[in-house]
Enzyme design. Structure first.
Site, PDB file in Angstrom:
ATOM      1  N   LYS A  84       0.825  -1.098   0.056  1.00 55.48           N
ATOM      2  CA  LYS A  84      -0.019  -0.085   0.001  1.00 55.48           C
ATOM      3  C   LYS A  84       0.922   1.273  -0.146  1.00 55.48           C
ATOM      4  O   LYS A  84       1.910   1.293   0.691  1.00 55.48           O
ATOM      5  CB  LYS A  84      -0.928  -0.211   1.251  1.00 55.48           C
ATOM      6  CG  LYS A  84      -1.982   0.951   1.267  1.00 55.48           C
ATOM      7  CD  LYS A  84      -2.884   0.831   2.432  1.00 55.48           C
ATOM      8  CE  LYS A  84      -3.971   1.867   2.674  1.00 55.48           C
ATOM      9  NZ  LYS A  84      -4.933   1.627   3.584  1.00 55.48           N
ATOM     10  N   SER A 159      -9.671   1.726   2.873  1.00 50.38           N
ATOM     11  CA  SER A 159      -8.941   2.489   2.058  1.00 50.38           C
ATOM     12  C   SER A 159      -7.736   1.636   1.369  1.00 50.38           C
ATOM     13  O   SER A 159      -7.371   2.036   0.317  1.00 50.38           O
ATOM     14  CB  SER A 159      -8.196   3.611   2.697  1.00 50.38           C
ATOM     15  OG  SER A 159      -7.327   2.880   3.788  1.00 50.38           O
ATOM     16  N   SER A 183     -10.054  -0.698   7.268  1.00 47.39           N
ATOM     17  CA  SER A 183      -9.307  -0.643   5.622  1.00 47.39           C
ATOM     18  C   SER A 183      -8.720  -1.710   5.444  1.00 47.39           C
ATOM     19  O   SER A 183      -8.276  -1.679   4.030  1.00 47.39           O
ATOM     20  CB  SER A 183      -8.324   0.807   5.695  1.00 47.39           C
ATOM     21  OG  SER A 183      -8.949   1.904   5.451  1.00 47.39           O
TER      22      SER A 183
HETATM   23  N1  GLN Z   1     -13.182   4.234   6.297  1.00 48.09           N
HETATM   24  C1  GLN Z   1     -12.696   4.565   7.401  1.00 48.09           C
HETATM   25  C2  GLN Z   1     -11.937   6.018   7.374  1.00 48.09           C
HETATM   26  O1  GLN Z   1     -12.332   6.477   6.395  1.00 48.09           O
HETATM   27  C3  GLN Z   1     -11.342   3.681   7.819  1.00 48.09           C
HETATM   28  C4  GLN Z   1     -10.033   4.015   7.346  1.00 48.09           C
HETATM   29  C5  GLN Z   1      -8.874   2.979   7.673  1.00 48.09           C
HETATM   30  O2  GLN Z   1      -9.095   2.069   8.365  1.00 48.09           O
HETATM   31  N2  GLN Z   1      -7.820   3.471   7.218  1.00 48.09           N
HETATM   32  O3  GLN Z   1     -11.428   6.526   8.212  1.00 48.09           O
END
Ligand code: GLN
Length: 496
Positions: A84, A159, A183
């Site tokens: 990532k 994400s 995410s």
């Molecule tokens: N979807 C959540 C956010 O937007 C979690 C994101 C994540 O785990 N990095 O913050």
């Protein structure tokens, strides 16, 4: 060497077996995956800064390390890993999916990368993500949305959407993701793969660009549970660069899976009522009901449990995560590194203001504003400290559920199946609620895993989540493996 098509069936396990017994080399494995990447990556927009030459030279270096260590001695010999783009890999771009870091080249390897290299693995590329890991659909990347390989009109989740789409498309057997509120698990669920978020403190965060430092964890996204265990064996451990990373009390996860004879037998699985209420999509609910029956048939006892404060988890998370993000992102000021506004003769304040307004995307700005607001004098007690109290209550809810005799908890990973690109962009609340089943696990520092457990009528993947007590990854993986052995869902891959 196998053909590119056969390689689609590769797992970490099969690659390691092949390389360790000198059937093929890391370089040959890389060639097979790079071939698939050339064919499919641009359609899915999952890879960033594609560079075949760099990938092949990484693979060659891995072959040399494997040779020097003696064949058979490295636990991840020849395994290509996608990373990532918020994890630093020395000499390659680390953009975090943001314009503000568009040309930033990492000057050092994250601890996880160093550990993977030492274990015989190599980096085959970097993958797309929501900007600074903020999002649930991968539509917040400055480099365009990622598409779901099961149906390209749908989002892959976020994400870590690039990681999930690439592994589902078999562009690598594994990708690293990061998980602050879901995410790793939510995109794994949307793309029909396995995603593991370890207990906070299991994996070093050194070299991971921080979002919410008290919530972030790096973890593996793979096609099987055994592969997740093989990865965790290498990733877990204390690190002098990250004081929150500790020596895991267990270790030997892959061995434990092999040695386990009981699977679900003797386990009690808690089913938290709150996640099965009317808000759950009916198709997801049907898959989950089936999954519970599978677990019961494989010997698990199940029992209903309650997590009374879990309904506050999304609200508490968006206070805590944005507060931490606003502080972490203050370093991107246009002075030290990253993007600086091209406008001339700006005052120092205007350099900050312009560079940040031009460099950050909309969602990131929104979160910085929210975060600075909840930390500001007069509001700190009303929001930030209250959210931390709620965090503690949620931790206690989980502890009480485990204390009542549950070995694991079973929930949906996401309340809905994958949704269409654009579908939730105008409704941030609906988007934030995508993580309602996963966020509590981060707030309580627990380990959680998403595994494929069904498909919708239109063929889109559905995932279920298992949750274990802190540092009980062993039990978590044993449960997930027992489920995987009893089903076929993990075997399917999208036809591209
Ligand atoms: N979807 C959540 C956010 O937007 C979690 C994101 C994540 O785990 N990095 O913050």
């Amino acid at each position: 060497m196998t053909t590119a098509n056969e390689s689609a069936q590769f797992t970490i396990k099969s690659i390691v077996d092949g390389v360790r017994s000198s059937k093929f080399s890391a370089t040959e494995v890389a060639a097979v995956y790079l071939d698939r990447t050339r064919k499919f990556a641009s359609r899915l927009n999952c890879n960033l800064h594609l560079d075949d030459k760099a990938a092949l030279s990484e693979a060659k270096a891995a072959d040399q390390r494997i040779k020097a260590a003696g064949p058979g001695n490295l636990p991840l010999a020849g395994v290509p890993v996608l990373v990532k783009d918020n994890i630093c890999v020395k000499g390659s771009k680390t953009t975090c999916g943001s314009r503000i870091l568009e040309n930033y080249v990492a000057t050092y390897d994250a601890t996880v990368i160093q550990r993977l290299r030492d274990a015989g693995a190599f980096v085959i590329g970097k993958v797309n993500m929501d900007e600074f890991a903020m999002g649930s659909s991968n539509e917040n990347s400055a480099f365009g949305p990622v598409r779901n390989p099961w149906n390209e009109d749908y989002v892959p989740g976020g994400s870590s959407g690039g990681s999930a789409a690439a592994v589902a498309a078999r562009l690598a057997p594994v990708a690293l993701g990061s998980d602050t509120g879901g995410s790793i698990r939510q995109p794994a669920s949307f793309c029909g793969i396995v995603g593991l978020k370890p207990t906070y403190g299991t994996v070093s965060r050194y070299g991971l660009v921080a979002f919410g430092s008290s919530l972030d964890q790096i973890g593996p996204m793979t096609t099987t549970v055994e592969d997740a265990a093989l990865m965790l064996d290498v990733l877990a451990g204390a690190d002098s660069h990250d004081s929150t990373a500790v020596k895991h009390p267990d270790g030997g996860f892959a061995k434990a899976l092999l040695a386990d004879k009981h699977g679900f037998r003797g386990m009690t699985i808690g089913i938290p009522e709150e996640f099965f209420d009317s808000g759950l999509d009916p198709e997801v609910a049907a898959c989950l009901e089936q999954a519970i029956t599978v677990a019961q048939n494989a010997g698990a006892k199940t029992k209903r449990v309650r997590l009374p404060n879990i309904s506050y988890s999304v609200a508490a998370y968006y206070v805590i995560a944005t507060a931490e993000a606003s502080a972490n992102l203050a370093r991107f000021d246009g002075i030290r590194y990253g993007y600086r506004s091209a406008e001339k003769n700006l005052s120092l304040k205007d350099v900050y203001r312009k560079s940040r307004s031009e460099g950050f995307g909309r969602e990131v700005k929104q979160r910085i504003m929210l975060g600075t607001f909840v930390l500001s004098s007069g509001y700190y007690d009303a929001f930030y400290s209250k959210a931390n109290k709620v965090r503690e209550l949620i931790s206690r809810d989980f502890a009480a559920a485990f204390g009542s005799g549950c070995d694991l908890l079973l929930t949906p990973t996401s309340p809905t199946p994958p949704f269409k690109l654009g579908e939730k962009l105008s409704d941030p609340l609906a988007m934030y609620l995508s993580d309602i089943c996963t966020i509590g696990v981060n707030l309580a520092d627990l380990p959680g895993i998403s595994i494929p457990c069904g498909r919708t009528k239109s063929g889109l993947p559905v995932g279920m989540q298992l949750i274990a007590p802190k540092f009980n990854e062993k039990k978590l993986l044993i449960g997930a493996n027992a489920y995987e052995r009893a089903t076929e869902w993990h075997k399917a891959s999208p036809s591209l």
